[in-house]
Scaffold this motif. Sequence first.
Motif, mmCIF file in Angstrom:
data_model
loop_
_atom_site.group_PDB
_atom_site.id
_atom_site.type_symbol
_atom_site.label_atom_id
_atom_site.label_comp_id
_atom_site.label_asym_id
_atom_site.label_seq_id
_atom_site.Cartn_x
_atom_site.Cartn_y
_atom_site.Cartn_z
ATOM 1 N N SER A 40 0.800 -1.369 0.271
ATOM 2 C CA SER A 40 0.008 0.141 0.073
ATOM 3 C C SER A 40 0.652 1.353 -0.053
ATOM 4 O O SER A 40 0.510 2.036 -0.698
ATOM 5 C CB SER A 40 -0.656 0.214 1.585
ATOM 6 N N VAL A 41 1.947 1.412 0.897
ATOM 7 C CA VAL A 41 2.913 2.271 0.821
ATOM 8 C C VAL A 41 3.769 2.384 -0.964
ATOM 9 O O VAL A 41 3.708 2.973 -1.356
ATOM 10 C CB VAL A 41 3.527 2.543 1.825
ATOM 11 N N GLY A 42 3.967 1.026 -1.613
ATOM 12 C CA GLY A 42 5.140 0.971 -2.449
ATOM 13 C C GLY A 42 4.392 1.880 -3.736
ATOM 14 O O GLY A 42 4.797 2.064 -4.052
ATOM 15 N N GLN A 43 3.209 1.236 -3.359
ATOM 16 C CA GLN A 43 2.004 1.364 -5.334
ATOM 17 C C GLN A 43 2.626 3.186 -5.140
ATOM 18 O O GLN A 43 2.331 3.278 -6.500
ATOM 19 C CB GLN A 43 0.630 1.200 -4.578
ATOM 20 N N LEU A 44 2.300 3.920 -4.234
ATOM 21 C CA LEU A 44 2.380 5.251 -4.362
ATOM 22 C C LEU A 44 3.375 5.341 -5.307
ATOM 23 O O LEU A 44 3.541 6.488 -6.021
ATOM 24 C CB LEU A 44 1.588 5.939 -2.961
ATOM 25 N N ALA A 45 4.737 5.340 -4.276
ATOM 26 C CA ALA A 45 5.738 5.329 -4.530
ATOM 27 C C ALA A 45 6.001 4.896 -6.184
ATOM 28 O O ALA A 45 7.107 5.416 -6.716
ATOM 29 C CB ALA A 45 7.320 5.089 -3.369
ATOM 30 N N LEU A 46 5.709 4.341 -6.089
ATOM 31 C CA LEU A 46 6.261 3.152 -7.696
ATOM 32 C C LEU A 46 5.428 3.902 -8.532
ATOM 33 O O LEU A 46 5.669 4.066 -9.962
ATOM 34 C CB LEU A 46 5.621 1.619 -8.013
ATOM 35 N N ALA A 47 3.795 3.402 -8.889
ATOM 36 C CA ALA A 47 3.444 5.208 -9.564
ATOM 37 C C ALA A 47 3.519 6.596 -9.937
ATOM 38 O O ALA A 47 3.666 6.655 -11.162
ATOM 39 C CB ALA A 47 1.815 4.645 -9.167
ATOM 40 N N HIS A 48 4.027 6.873 -8.552
ATOM 41 C CA HIS A 48 4.924 8.412 -9.125
ATOM 42 C C HIS A 48 5.740 8.206 -9.920
ATOM 43 O O HIS A 48 6.118 8.706 -10.360
ATOM 44 C CB HIS A 48 4.619 8.678 -7.488
ATOM 45 N N ALA A 49 7.012 6.793 -9.327
ATOM 46 C CA ALA A 49 7.725 7.058 -10.292
ATOM 47 C C ALA A 49 7.601 6.895 -12.108
ATOM 48 O O ALA A 49 8.966 7.493 -12.477
ATOM 49 C CB ALA A 49 8.832 6.149 -9.801
ATOM 50 N N TYR A 50 7.103 5.916 -11.807
ATOM 51 C CA TYR A 50 6.781 5.794 -13.389
ATOM 52 C C TYR A 50 6.035 7.162 -14.342
ATOM 53 O O TYR A 50 6.178 7.289 -15.197
ATOM 54 C CB TYR A 50 5.731 4.642 -14.070
ATOM 55 N N ALA A 51 5.074 7.544 -13.563
ATOM 56 C CA ALA A 51 4.293 8.798 -13.917
ATOM 57 C C ALA A 51 5.408 9.687 -14.273
ATOM 58 O O ALA A 51 5.741 10.628 -14.898
ATOM 59 C CB ALA A 51 3.258 9.181 -13.277
ATOM 60 N N GLU A 52 6.609 10.188 -13.022
ATOM 61 C CA GLU A 52 7.599 11.169 -13.217
ATOM 62 C C GLU A 52 8.540 10.619 -14.490
ATOM 63 O O GLU A 52 8.791 11.692 -15.641
ATOM 64 C CB GLU A 52 8.548 10.745 -12.181
ATOM 65 N N SER A 53 8.770 9.614 -14.296
ATOM 66 C CA SER A 53 9.989 9.209 -15.911
ATOM 67 C C SER A 53 9.147 8.536 -17.029
ATOM 68 O O SER A 53 9.620 9.803 -18.005
ATOM 69 C CB SER A 53 10.413 7.768 -15.288
ATOM 70 N N PHE A 54 7.587 8.493 -17.150
ATOM 71 C CA PHE A 54 7.069 8.547 -18.680
ATOM 72 C C PHE A 54 6.686 9.993 -18.926
ATOM 73 O O PHE A 54 6.717 10.279 -20.354
ATOM 74 C CB PHE A 54 6.095 7.846 -18.484
ATOM 75 N N GLY A 55 6.935 10.954 -18.405
ATOM 76 C CA GLY A 55 6.919 12.484 -17.881
ATOM 77 C C GLY A 55 7.818 12.798 -18.682
ATOM 78 O O GLY A 55 7.513 13.585 -19.093
ATOM 79 N N ARG A 56 8.494 12.545 -18.842
ATOM 80 C CA ARG A 56 10.315 12.712 -19.874
ATOM 81 C C ARG A 56 9.841 12.693 -21.109
ATOM 82 O O ARG A 56 10.519 13.496 -21.512
ATOM 83 C CB ARG A 56 11.353 12.078 -18.504
ATOM 84 N N TYR A 57 9.269 11.786 -21.476
ATOM 85 C CA TYR A 57 8.555 11.017 -22.808
ATOM 86 C C TYR A 57 7.274 11.856 -23.227
ATOM 87 O O TYR A 57 6.645 12.009 -24.232
ATOM 88 C CB TYR A 57 9.117 10.352 -23.279
ATOM 89 N N SER A 58 6.506 12.831 -22.153
ATOM 90 C CA SER A 58 5.112 13.078 -22.501
ATOM 91 C C SER A 58 4.254 12.086 -22.159
ATOM 92 O O SER A 58 3.416 12.013 -23.662
ATOM 93 C CB SER A 58 5.026 14.094 -23.334
ATOM 94 N N LEU A 59 4.895 10.858 -22.351
ATOM 95 C CA LEU A 59 3.380 9.650 -22.024
ATOM 96 C C LEU A 59 2.790 9.877 -20.824
ATOM 97 O O LEU A 59 3.068 9.774 -20.281
ATOM 98 C CB LEU A 59 4.867 8.860 -22.021
ATOM 99 N N THR A 60 1.334 9.343 -20.709
ATOM 100 C CA THR A 60 0.640 9.186 -20.237
ATOM 101 C C THR A 60 0.834 7.358 -19.361
ATOM 102 O O THR A 60 0.824 6.849 -19.780
ATOM 103 C CB THR A 60 -0.600 9.931 -20.672
#
Length: 371
Positions: A85-105
């Motif tokens: 429950s704690v890690g899902q938030l961190a993981l989802a945020h990290a993926y959103a930030e990382s894919f955001g570098r390529y303007s990918l949702t």
Amino acid sequence: MSDQTRAAIAAASRLVVKVGSSALTTAGDGLDVARLDALVDAIAERVARGAQIVLVSSGAIGAGLAPLSLGKRPRDLATQQAAASVGQLALAHAYAESFGRYSLTVGQVLLTSDDVVRRAHYRNAERTFSRLLALGAVPVVNENDTVATEEIRFGDNDRLASLVAHLIRADALVLLSDVDALYDGDPRAGGTRRITEVADESDLDGLSVGMSSSGLGTGGMMSKVAAARTAASSGVPVLIAAAADAREALGTAEVGTVFRAAGSRLSARRFWLGYAAGSTGRLHLDDGAVAAVVRRRRSLLAAGVTGVDGDFQAGDVVDLVNPAQQVVARGVVAFDVTELPELIGRSTHDLPPEQRREVVHADDLVPLRHR
């Protein structure tokens, strides 16, 4: 044929990519953002070339260890769920930030086995993935560890990835971990041979595979082989490679081990029946019935049944096993478990008129490789 399989994976327009916990997290520091970014770089490069990708990502529990001051992966389910429950938030945020570098949702999809076992849920998941991909998003999938129980959890994300690959009608499945290929033994022990291609079941005879050395995941190479067999047997080619080689795996595919797709792709219903649906019992078959069901693709009749196990009703999915107790097929049974004992072994014309029907009709039956 290895070159053809690799070329098919390199040219695939829709892929499922699965990454293991050991490739994204460490026991002491939790989520490794640099490793995650490197994976996203490789995926974004493939997407830029026109491919649609669904990412099945482990790592939620591992990402939750450090924030909760846990030194290693917990063994009890409640603490695993808390870490997830704690890690899902961190993981989802990290993926959103990382894919955001390529303007990918990114779209997060959390699944339990119930979502695949139940036919209505399976269709709903299929529609969700289809719409996310059509809208240009990258679905990031994980088992819903925060609510899964021992009875309904997938057990590992390799199997989940193989099910998702068929569900979205992927052209290829790529399994990434901390091991660079399949070997005929534990590569840490030395003296083992690297296997470049698995063309059929005989290539796996006598295989002894080791587990991941990180202690962070639940899969290991054995689960990857099982997942690869499931996908390949239903018509999806598979590549097993190291996460560190993600760019090559998603580029030329000239790394790791490939599993050649066998035969034609199963329909969604037959794949669900054979590999996703939950089994509620077993029908024991004699050798003649096994030959009829597996080789001649005939319906199962009462005369070929030697015994029954389980608690099932007409319309449930059951396993069909041979005299050696190997599962050779699965199907939808036409009788309740309480009805079958007095029918087994009897010819159809000897049965009462209302019971003169197939125990499992050929249209509701899927032969399987021995499990």
